[in-house]
Write a protein that holds these residues in place. Structure first.
Motif, PDB file in Angstrom:
ATOM      1  N   LYS A  63       0.829  -1.208   0.000  1.00  0.00           N
ATOM      2  CA  LYS A  63       0.000   0.000   0.000  1.00  0.00           C
ATOM      3  C   LYS A  63       0.865   1.260   0.000  1.00  0.00           C
ATOM      4  O   LYS A  63       0.547   2.253  -0.657  1.00  0.00           O
ATOM      5  N   THR A  64       1.959   1.224   0.743  1.00  0.00           N
ATOM      6  CA  THR A  64       2.835   2.391   0.809  1.00  0.00           C
ATOM      7  C   THR A  64       3.437   2.703  -0.556  1.00  0.00           C
ATOM      8  O   THR A  64       3.484   3.871  -0.986  1.00  0.00           O
ATOM      9  N   LEU A  65       3.900   1.680  -1.258  1.00  0.00           N
ATOM     10  CA  LEU A  65       4.477   1.891  -2.589  1.00  0.00           C
ATOM     11  C   LEU A  65       3.416   2.258  -3.614  1.00  0.00           C
ATOM     12  O   LEU A  65       3.647   3.094  -4.496  1.00  0.00           O
ATOM     13  N   LYS A  66       2.251   1.670  -3.486  1.00  0.00           N
ATOM     14  CA  LYS A  66       1.186   1.882  -4.472  1.00  0.00           C
ATOM     15  C   LYS A  66       0.659   3.311  -4.440  1.00  0.00           C
ATOM     16  O   LYS A  66       0.438   3.929  -5.492  1.00  0.00           O
ATOM     17  N   TYR A  67       0.462   3.855  -3.245  1.00  0.00           N
ATOM     18  CA  TYR A  67      -0.160   5.169  -3.120  1.00  0.00           C
ATOM     19  C   TYR A  67       0.842   6.285  -2.821  1.00  0.00           C
ATOM     20  O   TYR A  67       0.441   7.399  -2.480  1.00  0.00           O
ATOM     21  N   GLY A  68       2.130   5.987  -2.952  1.00  0.00           N
ATOM     22  CA  GLY A  68       3.135   7.031  -2.753  1.00  0.00           C
ATOM     23  C   GLY A  68       2.981   8.213  -3.699  1.00  0.00           C
ATOM     24  O   GLY A  68       2.972   9.372  -3.263  1.00  0.00           O
ATOM     25  N   PRO A  69       2.840   7.997  -5.030  1.00  0.00           N
ATOM     26  CA  PRO A  69       2.647   9.123  -5.958  1.00  0.00           C
ATOM     27  C   PRO A  69       1.394   9.946  -5.667  1.00  0.00           C
ATOM     28  O   PRO A  69       1.394  11.170  -5.831  1.00  0.00           O
ATOM     29  N   MET A  70       0.337   9.287  -5.224  1.00  0.00           N
ATOM     30  CA  MET A  70      -0.889  10.025  -4.931  1.00  0.00           C
ATOM     31  C   MET A  70      -0.716  10.911  -3.701  1.00  0.00           C
ATOM     32  O   MET A  70      -1.273  12.018  -3.630  1.00  0.00           O
ATOM     33  N   MET A  71       0.046  10.463  -2.713  1.00  0.00           N
ATOM     34  CA  MET A  71       0.309  11.286  -1.538  1.00  0.00           C
ATOM     35  C   MET A  71       1.080  12.554  -1.938  1.00  0.00           C
ATOM     36  O   MET A  71       0.815  13.648  -1.434  1.00  0.00           O
ATOM     37  N   TRP A  72       2.005  12.376  -2.858  1.00  0.00           N
ATOM     38  CA  TRP A  72       2.755  13.550  -3.328  1.00  0.00           C
ATOM     39  C   TRP A  72       1.819  14.497  -4.084  1.00  0.00           C
ATOM     40  O   TRP A  72       1.934  15.714  -3.965  1.00  0.00           O
ATOM     41  N   GLU A  73       0.888  13.956  -4.840  1.00  0.00           N
ATOM     42  CA  GLU A  73      -0.085  14.772  -5.563  1.00  0.00           C
ATOM     43  C   GLU A  73      -0.944  15.579  -4.597  1.00  0.00           C
ATOM     44  O   GLU A  73      -1.266  16.755  -4.836  1.00  0.00           O
ATOM     45  N   LEU A  74      -1.344  14.978  -3.481  1.00  0.00           N
ATOM     46  CA  LEU A  74      -2.160  15.686  -2.498  1.00  0.00           C
ATOM     47  C   LEU A  74      -1.391  16.818  -1.828  1.00  0.00           C
ATOM     48  O   LEU A  74      -1.958  17.880  -1.529  1.00  0.00           O
ATOM     49  N   THR A  75      -0.092  16.625  -1.594  1.00  0.00           N
ATOM     50  CA  THR A  75       0.706  17.711  -1.009  1.00  0.00           C
ATOM     51  C   THR A  75       0.815  18.882  -1.966  1.00  0.00           C
ATOM     52  O   THR A  75       0.904  20.044  -1.531  1.00  0.00           O
ATOM     53  N   GLN A  76       0.800  18.613  -3.264  1.00  0.00           N
ATOM     54  CA  GLN A  76       0.848  19.698  -4.249  1.00  0.00           C
ATOM     55  C   GLN A  76      -0.521  20.365  -4.408  1.00  0.00           C
ATOM     56  O   GLN A  76      -0.600  21.568  -4.684  1.00  0.00           O
ATOM     57  N   ARG A  77      -1.576  19.611  -4.223  1.00  0.00           N
ATOM     58  CA  ARG A  77      -2.916  20.186  -4.371  1.00  0.00           C
ATOM     59  C   ARG A  77      -3.301  20.998  -3.141  1.00  0.00           C
ATOM     60  O   ARG A  77      -3.905  22.070  -3.263  1.00  0.00           O
ATOM     61  N   TYR A  78      -2.997  20.485  -1.960  1.00  0.00           N
ATOM     62  CA  TYR A  78      -3.333  21.181  -0.705  1.00  0.00           C
ATOM     63  C   TYR A  78      -2.035  21.749  -0.116  1.00  0.00           C
ATOM     64  O   TYR A  78      -1.449  21.184   0.811  1.00  0.00           O
ATOM     65  N   ILE A  79      -1.593  22.861  -0.678  1.00  0.00           N
ATOM     66  CA  ILE A  79      -0.342  23.477  -0.226  1.00  0.00           C
ATOM     67  C   ILE A  79      -0.548  24.074   1.164  1.00  0.00           C
ATOM     68  O   ILE A  79      -1.522  24.809   1.407  1.00  0.00           O
ATOM     69  N   GLY A  80       0.373  23.765   2.046  1.00  0.00           N
ATOM     70  CA  GLY A  80       0.280  24.250   3.420  1.00  0.00           C
ATOM     71  C   GLY A  80      -0.484  23.322   4.345  1.00  0.00           C
ATOM     72  O   GLY A  80      -0.554  23.578   5.552  1.00  0.00           O
ATOM     73  N   TYR A  81      -1.059  22.272   3.800  1.00  0.00           N
ATOM     74  CA  TYR A  81      -1.793  21.309   4.607  1.00  0.00           C
ATOM     75  C   TYR A  81      -0.872  20.141   4.997  1.00  0.00           C
ATOM     76  O   TYR A  81       0.055  19.794   4.256  1.00  0.00           O
ATOM     77  N   ARG A  82      -1.172  19.558   6.128  1.00  0.00           N
ATOM     78  CA  ARG A  82      -0.431  18.356   6.563  1.00  0.00           C
ATOM     79  C   ARG A  82      -1.175  17.125   6.060  1.00  0.00           C
ATOM     80  O   ARG A  82      -2.324  16.878   6.447  1.00  0.00           O
ATOM     81  N   VAL A  83      -0.537  16.365   5.179  1.00  0.00           N
ATOM     82  CA  VAL A  83      -1.150  15.171   4.583  1.00  0.00           C
ATOM     83  C   VAL A  83      -0.718  13.947   5.381  1.00  0.00           C
ATOM     84  O   VAL A  83       0.479  13.678   5.527  1.00  0.00           O
TER      85      VAL A  83
END
Length: 467
Positions: free
Chosen positions: A398-418
């Motif tokens: 799960k960690t490897l599978k959703y790693g790119p999506m976690m990075w995408e969320l940090t770019q979409r919600y700037i300043g938020y803690r993901v």
């Protein structure tokens, strides 16, 4: 008889009056001499005392037939009643099982659990007998010791034998008896009960570990250091209303007694064609692990329903905490979450894909996503129900599978803690200590209650009856 509140019924009994060793004639004129015989006391005859058939010599067949008839009658009343499963079990223990006690006392046999409890009670009784300073009890203790020295049956001999079976040595010093383990640990009589229970459980564990087929899954559980072993089996005590078929089904799965093709070929050897491929997918061998977590034909039906039924319990609690839901449905409710929830400060999404804007994301459909704009937090939840040996491996996947999506969320919600949360509960309801900490971080003191309800949902076999 009058001392215990009973009186002779003159209409049903014949009474012989004896005074100072000589028979006294009563109004009925009944008299007995050496030639008089009482037919009810003859060999093969029976009489009733307090409603129970008695005889000079115990008739085992008659006693067994009478006890079985009455036991089955009471069991039929209990299990055909509208009582819950928990109350049925209690009624069986208190109303039906005592019928067999008469037979047990006469023949010395009983249930396996009764035998184990009997042995522990014998040891406890001896310890209490030795530490009691009363002079009357001391006379009883001396009598038991004399009986043992004479080769007769005694409490001391029996208790020492039962303690030896548990690898415990009894040191019966006057007023200060102790139990000594094989490792040299000395336990006083006051805490001997816990030691006896632990030694008995350890003995059961060793027996189960020696069983290659039926004890395999139990052995995997006990050797898993990351597993929350207490929570794994606590449902047997805490879930008082657990359905009978769920308990029986769990034991059947743990002992790998599900009638799969692999079971009929390797264990019972009743397979006629020797074929072991799965009857649903036809790809791999049909085993308990494959049926519960590895069959592709069940992935989008039974597995998905089990997955959603467990995860929604955690999601509903988080929705209520964020003010997105007023009331949490029961864990067994068929109500499913809506695709989206929203208010002025928070929003939540259930099984909604995320379309990437800054990175190529293949795995873009996560189970649940919660956004708190007030605290500037993004919480993602992904759940899986793997086989018990694949729990740690599934966490890494799960960690490897959703790693790119976690990075995408940090770019979409700037300043938020993901924050990324993986809920891994295996098909038999086990979960790791790390999951306990993660859920406690999300829900605080309610974490244990939520995990217990999720575990119930996974263990409940309503969604697996046709597998």
């Amino acid at each position: 008889m009058q001392d215990i509140g009973l009186h002779w019924n003159q209409k049903k009994c014949s009474v012989v009056l004896v005074k100072r060793g000589a028979q006294v004639l009563d109004e009925s004129g009944m008299r007995m001499d050496e030639t008089t015989t009482i037919t009810a006391l003859g060999e093969g005859k029976h009489y009733k005392f307090l409603g129970v058939l008695e005889n000079v010599r115990q008739d085992e067949r008659l006693a067994l037939a009478c006890a079985a008839k009455e036991y089955l009658r009471r069991i039929s009343i209990i299990w055909s009643s509208p009582l819950s499963d928990c109350n049925r079990v209690q009624a069986s223990n208190q109303y039906a099982l005592p019928v067999l006690r008469y037979l047990m006392e006469k023949r010395g046999v009983g249930l396996r659990s009764v035998e184990h409890e009997y042995k522990i009670t014998k040891i406890k009784s001896l310890l209490k007998l030795c530490q009691n300073p009363d002079q009357t009890v001391e006379a009883v203790r001396e009598f038991e010791e004399h009986a043992m020295a004479s080769g007769h049956q005694s409490l001391v001999k029996e208790a020492a034998k039962y303690a030896e079976e548990l690898n415990i040595t009894l040191q019966l010093d006057t007023l200060n008896p102790v139990c000594v383990t094989t490792k040299g640990k000395v336990v006083t009589a006051a805490t001997a009960g816990n030691l006896l229970k632990q030694s008995q459980e350890k003995q059961f564990l060793e027996i189960a570990k020696d069983k290659k087929w039926q004890g395999k899954l139990f052995r995997i559980r006990w050797e898993d250091e990351s597993l929350s072993i207490t929570s794994c089996f606590a449902w047997l005590k805490g879930w008082a209303t657990c359905p009978t078929h769920t308990i029986a089904g769990m034991y059947e799965l743990y002992e790998q007694l599900l009638p799969t093709k692999l079971y009929t070929k390797e264990k019972t050897q009743t397979s006629t064609d020797g074929e072991v491929l799965c009857r649903l997918c036809g790809k791999v061998a049909e085993s308990v692990a494959h049926v519960l977590a590895g069959c592709s034909s069940l992935a989008q039906t039974k597995y998905l329903y089990r997955h959603n039924a467990a995860l929604k319990i955690l999601l509903f609690e988080l929705l209520r905490e964020r003010g997105l839901m007023e009331e949490v449905p029961p864990w067994y409710s068929p109500v499913m979450p809506k695709p989206a929830y929203q208010n002025t400060t928070s929003e939540a999404f259930w099984d909604i894909p995320i379309y990437a804007e800054h990175n190529e994301v293949r795995a873009n459909r996560i189970d649940a996503r919660l956004v708190n704009h007030e605290r500037k937090e993004v919480c993602t939840i992904e759940m899986s129900c793997p086989w018990i040996e694949s729990r740690a491996k599934k966490d890494e996947e799960k960690t490897l599978k959703y790693g790119p999506m976690m990075w995408e969320l940090t770019q979409r919600y700037i300043g938020y803690r993901v924050e990324q949360n993986y809920v891994i509960i295996d098909v038999l309801g086990g979960y790791s200590k790390h999951l306990e900490k993660s859920v406690r971080k999300l829900l605080g003191a309610r974490a244990r209650s939520v995990l217990e309800r999720m575990q119930k949902s996974v263990k409940h076999f309503k969604h697996c009856q046709n597998i």
